[in-house]
Design an enzyme around this catalytic site. Sequence first.
Site, PDB file in Angstrom:
ATOM      1  N   MET A  44       4.301   7.608   1.136  1.00  0.00           N
ATOM      2  CA  MET A  44       3.982   8.709   2.146  1.00  0.00           C
ATOM      3  C   MET A  44       3.680   8.192   3.765  1.00  0.00           C
ATOM      4  SD  MET A  44       2.189  12.026   0.262  1.00  0.00           S
ATOM      5  CE  MET A  44       0.819  11.122   0.004  1.00  0.00           C
ATOM      6  N   GLY A  45       4.187   6.992   3.912  1.00  0.00           N
ATOM      7  CA  GLY A  45       3.815   6.187   5.124  1.00  0.00           C
ATOM      8  C   GLY A  45       2.443   5.695   5.181  1.00  0.00           C
ATOM      9  N   ALA A  46       1.857   5.201   6.296  1.00  0.00           N
ATOM     10  CA  ALA A  46       0.525   4.715   6.527  1.00  0.00           C
ATOM     11  C   ALA A  46       0.818   3.471   5.541  1.00  0.00           C
ATOM     12  CB  ALA A  46      -0.501   5.567   6.411  1.00  0.00           C
ATOM     13  N   HIS A  48       0.202  -0.356   3.791  1.00  0.00           N
ATOM     14  CA  HIS A  48      -0.795  -1.317   3.980  1.00  0.00           C
ATOM     15  C   HIS A  48      -0.438  -2.404   3.001  1.00  0.00           C
ATOM     16  CE1 HIS A  48      -1.993   0.227  -0.019  1.00  0.00           C
ATOM     17  NE2 HIS A  48      -2.314   1.658   0.715  1.00  0.00           N
ATOM     18  N   HIS A  51       1.098  -1.506  -0.315  1.00  0.00           N
ATOM     19  CA  HIS A  51       2.687  -1.217  -0.176  1.00  0.00           C
ATOM     20  C   HIS A  51       3.439  -2.337  -0.038  1.00  0.00           C
ATOM     21  CE1 HIS A  51       0.819   2.730   1.337  1.00  0.00           C
ATOM     22  NE2 HIS A  51       1.196   3.126   0.127  1.00  0.00           N
ATOM     23  N   LYS A 164      -2.928   1.479  -9.253  1.00  0.00           N
ATOM     24  CA  LYS A 164      -4.008   2.263  -8.544  1.00  0.00           C
ATOM     25  C   LYS A 164      -3.934   3.589  -8.860  1.00  0.00           C
ATOM     26  CE  LYS A 164      -6.420   3.544  -4.413  1.00  0.00           C
ATOM     27  NZ  LYS A 164      -5.932   4.832  -4.241  1.00  0.00           N
ATOM     28  N   SER A 200      -6.016   1.610   0.156  1.00  0.00           N
ATOM     29  CA  SER A 200      -5.501   3.011   0.153  1.00  0.00           C
ATOM     30  C   SER A 200      -5.343   3.509   1.498  1.00  0.00           C
ATOM     31  CB  SER A 200      -6.466   3.960  -0.585  1.00  0.00           C
ATOM     32  OG  SER A 200      -6.367   5.276  -0.301  1.00  0.00           O
TER      33      SER A 200
END
Length: 319
Positions: A44-46, A48, A51, A164, A200
């Site tokens: 969903m983007g953002a 880190h 990812h 996670k 997260s």
Amino acid sequence: MTDSATSTATPDSSTAPVVARTRDEMRAARAALAGADVAVVMTMGALHEGHAQLLREARRAAEHVILTIFLNPLQFGPKEDLSRYPRTFDDDMRIATDAGVDIVFAPTPDVVYPDGDPGVRVSAGPLGDVLEGASRPGHFDGMLTVVGKLLHLTGARRAFFGQKDAQQLLLIRRMVRDLDFPVDVVSVPTVREPDGLALSSRNTYLTDSDREVALCLSRALTAGADQTAYGPSAIRRAAREVLVEEPLALVDYLVLVHPSTLQDVPEWYRGEALLAVAARVGTTRLIDNTPILVGPGGGRLDVFSQPESGSIPARPAAG
């Protein structure tokens, strides 16, 4: 399904990915990829480091990698603020480029749901009503619906997800198996900060003091995992004692469950289990978990060995 990596493709991090925002653009970009060995990482983007690790694992295993960035409105309940979710597309693109991603599919809701709110959705069933599902009704139906659509739209044959989000991973595996999606679902171990905090996108909501409080989740999991040789009660008790010592963490649940059924494991159980916790810290709801092997010689696991099958066996006969 398999969790094995079978290729050693080397990414060209100097080339930015193709960005597709419409179905036609996605179709054209996908058709331009040579070969059918395509992996997808859905976000969903953002982005880190967690990812980024998913993308690296996908790039090592497959010839081509597609990253999806889509803030799915179906996954947000009436009390959850969709507008608050961080949006960092430029930074996301840098991570995608460094990981050697071929295509970034970043559609808007009207592209994914051209007729508005979909009249037909994928149901998560009973497994979607417990743990996270109990706190977020309908969340997993929305998640499975968009995962199913993105698997079709990207044409990927491997999909990489983080351990996670253990319940999400279980439900995706079940959907793929039950509905005969021709996709391998690959689980990747949770990525953590040096102090143990699970990465997260929601960690950006934490204040400095909140972040210190949040460390009790990973400490509780570690304490529980250290007691695997002594059985379920010892595991639960050790984890609970850590959480009780942190009154600013409002615990939603702490469970030790079977990884395929999400049922509490009985005291005599020996085998793989999921130790999971959810708590609200400040204004942010956080989840964390660890796979463990219960019994003598047990301990913490990275991922489950057979995550799609099995159930709690019958109690062994006395004597």
